[in-house]
Enzyme design. Structure first.
Site, mmCIF file in Angstrom:
data_model
loop_
_atom_site.group_PDB
_atom_site.id
_atom_site.type_symbol
_atom_site.label_atom_id
_atom_site.label_comp_id
_atom_site.label_asym_id
_atom_site.label_seq_id
_atom_site.Cartn_x
_atom_site.Cartn_y
_atom_site.Cartn_z
ATOM 1 N N ARG A 221 -2.684 25.652 -1.757
ATOM 2 C CA ARG A 221 -2.587 25.285 -3.172
ATOM 3 C C ARG A 221 -1.231 25.743 -3.724
ATOM 4 O O ARG A 221 -0.570 26.608 -3.171
ATOM 5 C CB ARG A 221 -3.710 25.903 -3.997
ATOM 6 N N GLU B 78 -0.237 33.516 -13.159
ATOM 7 C CA GLU B 78 0.104 34.239 -11.935
ATOM 8 C C GLU B 78 -0.315 35.697 -12.017
ATOM 9 O O GLU B 78 -0.056 36.379 -13.023
ATOM 10 C CB GLU B 78 1.622 34.130 -11.708
ATOM 11 N N HIS B 79 -0.956 36.154 -10.960
ATOM 12 C CA HIS B 79 -1.425 37.539 -10.853
ATOM 13 C C HIS B 79 -2.367 37.905 -12.000
ATOM 14 O O HIS B 79 -2.315 39.031 -12.510
ATOM 15 C CB HIS B 79 -0.241 38.522 -10.806
ATOM 16 N N ASP C 207 -5.722 36.364 -11.785
ATOM 17 C CA ASP C 207 -7.088 36.032 -11.340
ATOM 18 C C ASP C 207 -7.882 37.292 -11.003
ATOM 19 O O ASP C 207 -9.072 37.375 -11.315
ATOM 20 C CB ASP C 207 -7.089 35.032 -10.167
ATOM 21 N N GLY D 42 2.671 33.176 4.569
ATOM 22 C CA GLY D 42 3.574 34.008 3.757
ATOM 23 C C GLY D 42 4.443 33.185 2.828
ATOM 24 O O GLY D 42 5.441 33.661 2.300
ATOM 25 N N SER E 183 -0.879 29.935 -0.082
ATOM 26 C CA SER E 183 -2.221 30.341 0.251
ATOM 27 C C SER E 183 -2.754 29.834 1.585
ATOM 28 O O SER E 183 -3.832 29.246 1.661
ATOM 29 C CB SER E 183 -3.154 29.944 -0.873
ATOM 30 N N ASP F 57 -7.247 31.113 -5.149
ATOM 31 C CA ASP F 57 -6.859 30.259 -4.023
ATOM 32 C C ASP F 57 -8.070 29.601 -3.382
ATOM 33 O O ASP F 57 -8.043 28.415 -3.045
ATOM 34 C CB ASP F 57 -6.139 31.089 -2.952
ATOM 35 N N TYR G 115 1.093 43.721 -3.428
ATOM 36 C CA TYR G 115 -0.113 43.083 -3.959
ATOM 37 C C TYR G 115 -1.241 44.078 -4.263
ATOM 38 O O TYR G 115 -1.755 44.147 -5.390
ATOM 39 C CB TYR G 115 -0.600 41.990 -2.987
HETATM 40 P P1 NG1 Z 1 -1.001 33.912 -2.326
HETATM 41 O O1 NG1 Z 1 -0.576 35.146 -1.651
HETATM 42 O O2 NG1 Z 1 0.115 33.136 -2.834
HETATM 43 O O3 NG1 Z 1 -1.947 33.149 -1.514
HETATM 44 C C1 NG1 Z 1 -2.186 35.633 -4.037
HETATM 45 C C2 NG1 Z 1 -3.695 35.793 -4.178
HETATM 46 C C3 NG1 Z 1 -4.240 35.059 -5.405
HETATM 47 C C4 NG1 Z 1 -3.448 35.401 -6.646
HETATM 48 C C5 NG1 Z 1 -1.951 35.189 -6.374
HETATM 49 C C6 NG1 Z 1 -1.083 35.593 -7.534
HETATM 50 C C7 NG1 Z 1 -4.898 35.942 -2.057
HETATM 51 C C8 NG1 Z 1 -5.638 35.201 -1.030
HETATM 52 N N1 NG1 Z 1 -4.377 35.239 -3.033
HETATM 53 O O4 NG1 Z 1 -1.861 34.327 -3.650
HETATM 54 O O5 NG1 Z 1 -5.605 35.393 -5.567
HETATM 55 O O6 NG1 Z 1 -3.715 36.703 -7.074
HETATM 56 O O7 NG1 Z 1 -1.525 35.943 -5.238
HETATM 57 O O8 NG1 Z 1 -1.385 34.839 -8.653
HETATM 58 O O9 NG1 Z 1 -4.769 37.148 -1.993
#
Ligand code: NG1
Length: 538
Positions: A51, A57-58, A60, A165, A169, A215, A271
């Protein structure tokens, strides 16, 4: 939107027309490789996409709503359950798992005891994502069928096209497709989307990241042509959101930075630390703003207390004590919270564990046990002020973005001003991610400024950040200019393969979510359209 994961009868049910040619080749290759590796055909394919997050952002994991959309890139698991049991240990089932990129992701074979799936989150191993989906799915199957449920053996071939990375997601796509594959392999004729999403959220945390739920929701629920508004309280709810017709037409471009950000490896300083800081900020604000002894509700956030939980508690108590009959709007509540945070959390250089524990009236050991023991974090000081300011202001931007989408633009001949308002909100998100939440990096900042100069209305990082991808809201007529500017000013300075150059900037159309494709029903090449069932088209 809720209901069962769809069973696709053709790739046309899954992909947009422009993607079908490439996808049909890829699926046929996956099924042919499956036959070569395991000496028999796959029975079905489970699919979940990556997605891109448009805004939110950050937030959820603090349980505020977000607006992502699914992309074409996805995780495919071709599966058969016809596994010879001769060399499987007593009381165990067998999982054979291989990847089309076998040099990077070597094949494994596991004998797993019926009662538990062991995942070593300290070892970074690609199959952990499958195992976490397996573990979650089995918990659900046991709830449905009782504790004596015996899982089926499976042989699996995976093909993932979401860059790892890359902020799109890949992990949620892999975990969701794995859980879906396990459910189908174990005889579930229908898999409920909400159940699948909820189990994928919890499962992913077993891999070592305290993730939110955006995600997995986007991966499972998305519908072609729409973004997805996801809210987490009082329970997980999603709704498709379409963009109004604009002139100039709007396009989302995804541009990779090629800075790989591995959430698992950097979790203790990035994170997972942010998750801890947000929960600590919620507890701190509760202690200084709510009456003594107020307990925050235990909720679905990773550490069970969230800024959203504090938000609701604070205003419920305020309304109760003032006898107010009408609640304030969520927008004005969030504005008030931004102001209160700026006033009450005034230490810009952060708070030590001792300082926070004293305010919470607990010992440092208790604080560590509650907030930092689930996954390791490394920090002398926790930046509670900055994290809470980002979360409340970003939650407000999501609401503003949604209300713009809900009002149609007034001048339909030229919606430039409306487009620019949407773009501004994305730019504000980037500023907040860079300066307040500290989750951007200089390469993403650079891509955003290149794209804006070339005509993007709004540019920002998407996903966790610290590298990965950026997303740009671009008028259709400027896509070429933005792409060329990124190539000239950013990608030409990197040592990229032809393949990487091609994938560096893509136009992203909202794609569909999880699906199952039953191969058994349709021998031969994958079906691309109902009319072409069973015949080779590509
Ligand atoms: P990424 O690392 O881009 O898949 C992560 C978190 C999301 C959300 C975003 C920031 C996982 C699977 N996903 O996404 O839940 O917190 O960072 O908005 O950890």
């Amino acid at each position: 939107m809720a209901g069962p994961v769809p069973v696709a009868s053709s790739l046309s049910d899954i992909y947009t027309v422009d993607a079908i040619g490439t996808q049909a080749k890829r699926w046929n290759n996956l099924l042919a490789r499956f036959q070569t590796i395991y000496g028999q055909p796959a029975e079905f394919v489970a699919r979940s996409p990556g997605r891109v997050n448009i805004i939110g952002e950050h937030i959820d994991y603090s349980l505020y709503p977000v607006l992502p959309m699914a992309i074409t890139a996805d995780s495919l698991l071709a599966v058969s359950t016809k596994v010879a049991s001769t060399n499987t240990k007593e009381g165990h089932y067998k999982i054979k798992i291989a990847n089309v990129q076998d040099a990077k992701f070597p094949a494994h074979e596991f004998d797993i005891p019926y009662e538990a799936v062991d995942i070593d989150a300290t070892v970074h191993e690609w199959t952990n994502y499958f195992k976490s989906g397996l573990r979650g799915a089995l918990e659900l199957l046991r709830k449905k069928h009782g504790n004596d449920f015996e899982p089926k053996s499976m042989q699996i071939l995976m093909d993932g096209t979401v860059p790892a990375g890359g902020g799109l997601s890949s992990s949620a796509a892999f975990v969701s497709s794995s859980a879906l594959a396990v459910m189908v392999a174990n005889g579930e004729k229908t898999v409920d989307k909400t159940e699948l999403t909820e189990l994928a959220i919890v499962s992913e945390r077993a891999v070592g990241v305290n993730s939110g739920g955006m995600d997995q929701s986007a991966s499972v629920f998305s519908e072609r042509g729409s973004a997805l508004f996801v809210s987490f309280t009082p329970s997980l709810k999603v709704r498709p959101v379409s963009f109004p017709k604009t002139n100039p037409e709007l396009t989302f471009l995804i541009a990779q930075s090629f800075v790989t950000a591995d959430k698992f490896v950097t979790g203790p300083v990035h994170y997972n630390l942010r998750v801890v800081e947000c929960s600590l900020a919620a507890a701190y604000l509760n202690a200084v703003l709510n009456p003594p002894g107020t307990q925050l509700p235990s909720d679905a956030s990773p550490l069970s207390v969230s800024l959203h939980g504090f938000h609701e508690t604070y205003f419920a108590l305020q309304e109760h004590s003032s006898g107010a009959t009408k609640s304030k709007s969520t927008e004005s509540q969030l504005e008030e919270l931004v102001a209160l945070t700026a006033e009450k959390l005034d230490k810009r250089d952060g708070y030590t564990r001792e300082e926070i524990a004293a305010v919470l009236n607990i010992s440092v050991d208790e604080l560590n046990k509650k907030f930092t023991s689930r996954f390791p974090v490394r920090a002398e000081k926790f930046k509670l002020r900055q994290r809470a300011l980002h979360v409340f202001s970003e939650a407000l931007r999501v609401l503003k973005f949604m209300s713009l989408l809900e009002q149609q633009p007034t001048n339909t001949d030229d919606t430039s001003e409306y487009n620019a308002q949407l773009g501004d909100l994305l730019n504000q998100t980037q500023d907040s991610c860079r300066d307040v939440y500290e989750c951007s990096c200089k390469e993403i900042d650079e891509l955003c400024s290149i794209a804006r100069k070339a005509g993007s209305y709004g540019s920002r990082l998407t996903g966790a950040g610290w590298g990965g991808c950026s997303v740009h809201l671009v008028p259709a007529g400027k896509v070429k200019a933005v792409r060329e500017a990124c190539e000239r000013e950013y990608y030409s300075k990197l040592d990229l393969s032809e393949e990487q150059k091609e994938a560096a900037v893509v136009v992203s159309k909202p794609g569909s979510g999880s699906a199952v494709y039953l191969v058994d029903d349709k021998p031969g090449p994958v079906v691309v359209d109902d009319r072409d069932r069973g015949s080779e088209v590509y």
